[in-house]
Design an enzyme around this catalytic site. Structure first.
Site, short mmCIF file in Angstrom:
data_model
loop_
_atom_site.label_atom_id
_atom_site.label_comp_id
_atom_site.label_asym_id
_atom_site.label_seq_id
_atom_site.Cartn_x
_atom_site.Cartn_y
_atom_site.Cartn_z
N GLY A 181 0.82 -1.21 0.00
CA GLY A 181 0.00 0.00 0.00
C GLY A 181 0.85 1.25 0.00
N HIS A 226 4.23 1.98 -8.10
CA HIS A 226 3.28 0.87 -8.04
C HIS A 226 2.35 0.90 -9.26
CE1 HIS A 226 4.05 1.57 -3.60
NE2 HIS A 226 4.31 0.29 -3.71
N LYS A 261 13.44 -1.32 -7.87
CA LYS A 261 13.91 -0.48 -6.76
C LYS A 261 14.38 -1.37 -5.59
CE LYS A 261 13.49 2.84 -3.45
NZ LYS A 261 13.11 2.03 -2.34
N ASP A 262 13.59 -2.42 -5.31
CA ASP A 262 13.98 -3.39 -4.27
C ASP A 262 14.70 -4.55 -4.97
OD1 ASP A 262 12.75 -2.18 -1.84
OD2 ASP A 262 10.95 -2.37 -3.04
N GLN A 300 15.39 -7.78 -3.06
CA GLN A 300 14.12 -8.49 -2.85
C GLN A 300 13.74 -9.29 -4.09
OE1 GLN A 300 10.43 -6.83 -0.94
NE2 GLN A 300 9.85 -6.38 -3.03
N GLN A 312 8.25 -8.85 7.89
CA GLN A 312 9.44 -8.31 7.22
C GLN A 312 9.97 -7.04 7.88
OE1 GLN A 312 7.15 -7.87 3.39
NE2 GLN A 312 8.46 -6.12 3.13
N MET A 323 11.23 6.59 -6.42
CA MET A 323 9.96 6.68 -5.68
C MET A 323 9.90 5.57 -4.64
SD MET A 323 7.02 7.90 -8.22
CE MET A 323 7.25 9.38 -9.19
#
Ligand code: PAF
Length: 290
Positions: free
Chosen positions: A35, A41, A153-154, A157, A65, A192
């Site tokens: 969110g 996103h 960006k991650d 991950q 996390q 962002m």
């Protein structure tokens, strides 16, 4: 757009979507989020819409996390606003479970991906990637998507999720259907992030030094400047710009994330995590040897 908060409702809604798209032929894309949505996103959602019949987005602020001293309590929650954005982007179904629906009493399983999750953010945030891998595997099993979208960006991950999908022979999505989408940036270059809203106006202005210094470091390394000296210069520049500490500034193999002392022929990434005020920012950029 339908919003569902229980697993039973999710299953019913998914069965309907799959049927509505022509039986098993309906292609479902998943965009997992926590969110506090921004243009990054929404870019994932647009990519997903272009490649599937229906987009399912999830919003779940995953307690597993976050470390004990991290921002789980403060993490922005704005479900109604997020739902309106997703609906206007054409998302068909929003999966928004609460913690009891995601982790019912007695939940006892942990997914841990060794190697790629250990350095960089994994070293600074013990347990973080176990929490990510656990919830993402659950989301994959709950939604059973044909394709799933994550932001670059991650970057670590994304590497952890890909390794998990490969190691566990996932089929929905197949490892190759885990798609990384390039980072969306503000006009001054800052990546962002939902956490950018923690920055004071002064910190926000200073934060632009991160992508600026990284772009310069990428250009220097690509034109042959020695890696260790370039990374040291990058760190000094960030500290001079107002960052309080640097967690890491590393040149790494783009797939294994193993640190590299020099630029080879393989795909390579510059990855940085640095703190400004109380906020930890991360960013990464490709480094392409000339
Ligand atoms: O990137 C995020 O927003 C989260 O880490 C994810 C992938 C939704 C898992 O909670």
């Amino acid at each position: 757009m339908q919003t569902v908060k229980t697993l039973d409702m999710l299953r019913t809604a998914l069965a309907h979507l799959r049927g509505a798209g022509g039986g098993d032929g309906a292609r479902i894309a998943l965009v997992p989020t926590m969110g506090a949505l921004h243009e990054g996103h929404l870019t994932l959602v647009r990519r997903a819409r272009a490649e599937a019949d229906h987009v399912v987005a999830s919003i779940f602020v995953n307690p597993k996390q976050f470390g004990a001293n991290e921002d789980f309590g403060a993490y922005p929650r704005q479900l109604a606003e997020d739902a309106a954005m997703l609906e206007s982007e054409g998302v068909a179904l929003l999966w928004a479970p609460d913690a009891a629906a995601m982790y019912p009493s007695g939940f006892a399983t942990n997914v841990s991906v060794a190697g790629v999750s250990e350095g960089l953010c994994g070293a600074a945030r013990p347990g973080h990637f176990d929490g990510v891998a656990t919830v993402v595997l659950k989301l994959f099993n709950q939604v059973s998507p044909d394709i799933a979208f994550f932001g670059e960006k991650d970057y670590q991950q994304l590497a952890v999720i890909r390794a998990m999908a490969r190691d566990l022979d996932l089929t929905r999505p197949h490892p190759q259907a885990i798609i990384g989408v390039p980072t969306v940036r503000e006009p001054d270059g800052l990546a962002m992030s939902s956490r950018n809203r923690y920055l004071s106006p002064g910190e926000r202005a200073a934060a632009a030094a991160l992508p600026r210094a990284m772009r310069q470091a990428v250009a220097d390394m690509e034109s042959g400047t020695e890696v260790a000296g370039t990374l040291a210069g990058l760190e000094s520049e960030l500290l001079a710009a107002g960052f309080s500490s640097i967690d890491y500034a590393v040149l790494a193999d783009a797939a294994s994330l193993e640190p590299l002392a020099s630029l080879g022929k393989q795909p390579t990434r510059l990855l940085v995590a640095a703190r400004i005020g109380g906020t930890r920012l991360i960013d990464n950029m490709a480094v392409v040897p000339r």
